[in-house]
Design an enzyme around this catalytic site. Structure first.
Site, short mmCIF file in Angstrom:
data_model
loop_
_atom_site.label_atom_id
_atom_site.label_comp_id
_atom_site.label_asym_id
_atom_site.label_seq_id
_atom_site.Cartn_x
_atom_site.Cartn_y
_atom_site.Cartn_z
CB CYS A 1 -0.95 -0.02 1.20
SG CYS A 1 -0.11 0.10 2.79
NE ARG A 2 -0.10 7.41 2.39
CZ ARG A 2 0.68 8.05 3.25
NH1 ARG A 2 1.80 8.59 2.86
NH2 ARG A 2 0.34 8.15 4.52
#
Length: 103
Positions: free
Chosen positions: A66-67
């Site tokens: 993800c981020r």
């Protein structure tokens, strides 16, 4: 589930002929840039996220990011609970990613 450094994640991914790269960010985040060959399923979809995971092949190895590594860690835990045997979280997420990004 395992948290892997970028080096471990990349080495394992390259050596794995049964790999699937999963990006669990939002579609808007995904469009800003993603790791090559990644598929996007937004973890914020809730039950629909689980429904999308149910369509996946549990025999594959999933390389999840993800981020920052938080949502992908959650996703790996959800996948483990659903019977996925191999889900690997990218520590630091795409923010710490030093490899190629598709834009």
């Amino acid at each position: 589930m395992a948290d892997l450094s970028q080096k471990e994640w990349v080495e394992q991914l390259k050596a794995d002929d049964n790999a699937f790269v999963l990006d669990v960010r939002t579609p808007a985040e995904f469009q800003q840039g993603f790791i090559p060959d990644a598929s996007n399923i937004d973890i914020y979809l809730g039950q629909q996220f689980v429904s999308e995971l149910e369509k996946l092949d549990k025999s594959k190895s999933y390389y999840v990011y993800c981020r920052s590594g938080a949502r992908s860690g959650q996703a790996c835990n959800i996948m483990k609970g659903m019977g996925f045997k191999k889900a690997f979280n990218l520590q630091g997420g795409i923010m710490a990613w030093e490899g190629e990004v598709v834009r």
